[in-house]
Design a protein around this motif. Sequence first.
Motif, PDB file in Angstrom:
ATOM      1  N   UNK A 173    -123.474 -62.296 -48.761  1.00 35.70           N
ATOM      2  CA  UNK A 173    -122.995 -63.635 -48.391  1.00 35.70           C
ATOM      3  C   UNK A 173    -123.272 -63.940 -46.925  1.00 35.70           C
ATOM      4  N   UNK A 174    -123.178 -62.919 -46.090  1.00 39.61           N
ATOM      5  CA  UNK A 174    -123.435 -63.109 -44.656  1.00 39.61           C
ATOM      6  C   UNK A 174    -124.881 -63.490 -44.405  1.00 39.61           C
ATOM      7  N   UNK A 175    -125.807 -62.693 -44.896  1.00 43.76           N
ATOM      8  CA  UNK A 175    -127.224 -62.989 -44.671  1.00 43.76           C
ATOM      9  C   UNK A 175    -127.670 -64.220 -45.450  1.00 43.76           C
ATOM     10  N   UNK A 235    -129.557 -72.195 -43.085  1.00 46.10           N
ATOM     11  CA  UNK A 235    -129.817 -73.221 -42.074  1.00 46.10           C
ATOM     12  C   UNK A 235    -129.898 -72.632 -40.673  1.00 46.10           C
ATOM     13  N   UNK A 236    -130.597 -73.331 -39.806  1.00 45.05           N
ATOM     14  CA  UNK A 236    -130.689 -72.939 -38.393  1.00 45.05           C
ATOM     15  C   UNK A 236    -129.320 -73.079 -37.725  1.00 45.05           C
ATOM     16  N   UNK A 237    -128.545 -74.091 -38.149  1.00 50.30           N
ATOM     17  CA  UNK A 237    -127.214 -74.296 -37.585  1.00 50.30           C
ATOM     18  C   UNK A 237    -126.349 -73.059 -37.794  1.00 50.30           C
ATOM     19  N   UNK A 238    -126.421 -72.481 -38.995  1.00 53.32           N
ATOM     20  CA  UNK A 238    -125.644 -71.277 -39.273  1.00 53.32           C
ATOM     21  C   UNK A 238    -126.060 -70.116 -38.368  1.00 53.32           C
ATOM     22  N   UNK A 239    -127.347 -70.019 -38.081  1.00 50.05           N
ATOM     23  CA  UNK A 239    -127.829 -68.962 -37.190  1.00 50.05           C
ATOM     24  C   UNK A 239    -127.294 -69.151 -35.777  1.00 50.05           C
ATOM     25  N   UNK A 240    -127.223 -70.400 -35.341  1.00 51.08           N
ATOM     26  CA  UNK A 240    -126.695 -70.682 -34.004  1.00 51.08           C
ATOM     27  C   UNK A 240    -125.214 -70.322 -33.936  1.00 51.08           C
ATOM     28  N   UNK A 241    -124.465 -70.719 -34.960  1.00 51.26           N
ATOM     29  CA  UNK A 241    -123.040 -70.388 -35.010  1.00 51.26           C
ATOM     30  C   UNK A 241    -122.850 -68.873 -35.008  1.00 51.26           C
ATOM     31  N   UNK A 242    -123.709 -68.179 -35.730  1.00 49.13           N
ATOM     32  CA  UNK A 242    -123.618 -66.717 -35.803  1.00 49.13           C
ATOM     33  C   UNK A 242    -123.797 -66.068 -34.437  1.00 49.13           C
ATOM     34  N   UNK A 244    -119.868 -64.865 -34.925  1.00 51.01           N
ATOM     35  CA  UNK A 244    -120.213 -64.344 -36.257  1.00 51.01           C
ATOM     36  C   UNK A 244    -119.010 -64.101 -37.150  1.00 51.01           C
ATOM     37  N   UNK A 245    -117.815 -63.971 -36.549  1.00 52.05           N
ATOM     38  CA  UNK A 245    -116.616 -63.721 -37.353  1.00 52.05           C
ATOM     39  C   UNK A 245    -116.363 -64.836 -38.367  1.00 52.05           C
ATOM     40  N   UNK A 246    -116.915 -66.020 -38.104  1.00 54.86           N
ATOM     41  CA  UNK A 246    -116.786 -67.127 -39.057  1.00 54.86           C
ATOM     42  C   UNK A 246    -117.320 -66.720 -40.424  1.00 54.86           C
ATOM     43  N   UNK A 263    -117.827 -63.443 -41.301  1.00 57.43           N
ATOM     44  CA  UNK A 263    -117.244 -62.176 -41.728  1.00 57.43           C
ATOM     45  C   UNK A 263    -115.901 -62.375 -42.443  1.00 57.43           C
ATOM     46  N   UNK A 264    -115.129 -63.364 -42.024  1.00 62.01           N
ATOM     47  CA  UNK A 264    -113.774 -63.552 -42.560  1.00 62.01           C
ATOM     48  C   UNK A 264    -113.725 -63.680 -44.078  1.00 62.01           C
ATOM     49  N   UNK A 265    -114.568 -64.527 -44.701  1.00 59.68           N
ATOM     50  CA  UNK A 265    -114.498 -64.623 -46.166  1.00 59.68           C
ATOM     51  C   UNK A 265    -114.876 -63.329 -46.878  1.00 59.68           C
ATOM     52  N   UNK A 266    -115.763 -62.536 -46.279  1.00 59.45           N
ATOM     53  CA  UNK A 266    -116.141 -61.255 -46.882  1.00 59.45           C
ATOM     54  C   UNK A 266    -114.951 -60.305 -46.869  1.00 59.45           C
ATOM     55  N   UNK A 267    -114.253 -60.235 -45.748  1.00 63.80           N
ATOM     56  CA  UNK A 267    -113.075 -59.381 -45.650  1.00 63.80           C
ATOM     57  C   UNK A 267    -111.970 -59.853 -46.590  1.00 63.80           C
ATOM     58  N   UNK A 268    -111.784 -61.162 -46.665  1.00 53.99           N
ATOM     59  CA  UNK A 268    -110.772 -61.715 -47.570  1.00 53.99           C
ATOM     60  C   UNK A 268    -111.095 -61.366 -49.020  1.00 53.99           C
ATOM     61  N   UNK A 269    -112.346 -61.582 -49.420  1.00 53.87           N
ATOM     62  CA  UNK A 269    -112.754 -61.316 -50.807  1.00 53.87           C
ATOM     63  C   UNK A 269    -112.668 -59.831 -51.145  1.00 53.87           C
ATOM     64  N   UNK A 270    -112.980 -58.984 -50.176  1.00 57.27           N
ATOM     65  CA  UNK A 270    -112.890 -57.544 -50.409  1.00 57.27           C
ATOM     66  C   UNK A 270    -111.451 -57.130 -50.668  1.00 57.27           C
ATOM     67  N   UNK A 271    -110.531 -57.627 -49.876  1.00 53.68           N
ATOM     68  CA  UNK A 271    -109.128 -57.263 -50.063  1.00 53.68           C
ATOM     69  C   UNK A 271    -108.574 -57.804 -51.378  1.00 53.68           C
ATOM     70  N   UNK A 272    -109.066 -58.965 -51.782  1.00 52.44           N
ATOM     71  CA  UNK A 272    -108.659 -59.504 -53.088  1.00 52.44           C
ATOM     72  C   UNK A 272    -109.211 -58.636 -54.215  1.00 52.44           C
ATOM     73  N   UNK A 273    -110.464 -58.208 -54.077  1.00 54.93           N
ATOM     74  CA  UNK A 273    -111.107 -57.386 -55.105  1.00 54.93           C
ATOM     75  C   UNK A 273    -110.392 -56.049 -55.290  1.00 54.93           C
ATOM     76  N   UNK A 274    -109.969 -55.471 -54.185  1.00 59.40           N
ATOM     77  CA  UNK A 274    -109.421 -54.121 -54.228  1.00 59.40           C
ATOM     78  C   UNK A 274    -107.920 -54.094 -54.537  1.00 59.40           C
ATOM     79  N   UNK A 275    -107.292 -55.249 -54.501  1.00 59.36           N
ATOM     80  CA  UNK A 275    -105.847 -55.318 -54.703  1.00 59.36           C
ATOM     81  C   UNK A 275    -105.435 -54.679 -56.031  1.00 59.36           C
ATOM     82  N   UNK A 276    -104.485 -53.774 -55.961  1.00 55.52           N
ATOM     83  CA  UNK A 276    -103.972 -53.130 -57.162  1.00 55.52           C
ATOM     84  C   UNK A 276    -104.797 -51.965 -57.656  1.00 55.52           C
TER      85      UNK A 276
END
Length: 348
Positions: free
Chosen positions: A37-39, A45-52, A56-58, A60-73
């Motif tokens: 999802x990050x890459x 878009x070029x805009x995303x590369x500039x923001x990165x 870059x934490x912008x 990373x946050x959804x990846x960390x959130x989704x991982x914790x949801x996946x592993x829950x339980x």
Amino acid sequence: MKILLLGAFGNGALENYYVQGLLAKNADIETFDITRDYYGALERSIVNKVINKIKPAVYFKPINRDLLQYISGKKYDAIIVFKGYTIFPDTLKQLKQFTKLLCCYNPDHPFRFFSEGSGNDNVKDSIDLYDFYLTYAENITRDIKQLYKTDCYTIPFGYDDTNSDNISFPPFSANEAAGKWVFIGSYDSERAAFLNDLNEQHIIIYGDAKWKTRNQLSKIIQSSYAGRSLYAEDYKAAIHNSMGVFNWLRKQNIEEGSHNMRTFEVPGYGGVLIANRTEEQLNFFEENKEAIYFDCIEELKDKLVYLKTHNEEVEKIKVAAWKRCRRSNYSYLHRSALLYNILTRYLR
């Protein structure tokens, strides 16, 4: 043993070899991609590369959130993080409640970053959070033990032996690489400069399209670029059929005296490794019998002149290196077994 692997799982990814190797040990394996999802966002878009570049934490946050949801339980015997570029240290701390062991395998230097994408604060600030750390180079293992007081083990890179009968020299059919020197890898300016300085006519280059778009003025590269990257059996066939494969090591490998993935893949698939002379590579493959090494372009050019007129030497090196890989257990099946054994010791 139930194991969760966190990493990248696209074509040619190191993680895929460990999935297969651990499955061969009858481990129960799950995977979660922490890079796609990050890459993918950066490619949109070029805009995303500039923001990165700025924050870059912008991404990373959804990846960390989704991982914790996946592993829950869920519960695992071990969670293995490959590099961990996109995973926050706080997320790692939370992962510990879902596993008996948390470890990392990093195919780059974990606290000295030589190029963009090789590491970040997530990687560096997490080293001492793991129960143990795995790296490919002995010098990095030594530094981690001394500087971070963290258990660390060396598991070198390897080659894919999952589809080999391990008995006979591989009978790959001839292809366009036959009789040529080969370079395989993504574009960067140092690699382009190396190939320009080499000024070798009988060469074929495989890699991303930047080899064409970034070298409009280089006739050698323009004429040598094959127009594509290589994967799977095509990759193995090109290595096997070539006169030899150039393995121009990056600065970090030279400074570490280490090696890279190509170090084992070339001889493992029946090719001639032509690489910078380093301590680790000399230990893995005997010079002039199992591999060709050089310290400078001039030395390399002299060796190519010799090999061009001594095809029998080329074939001897191919066979000797191929046999060395199997005799010395350099495959990813064996590397995975090393990892599995380390996990087993910690879980006792």
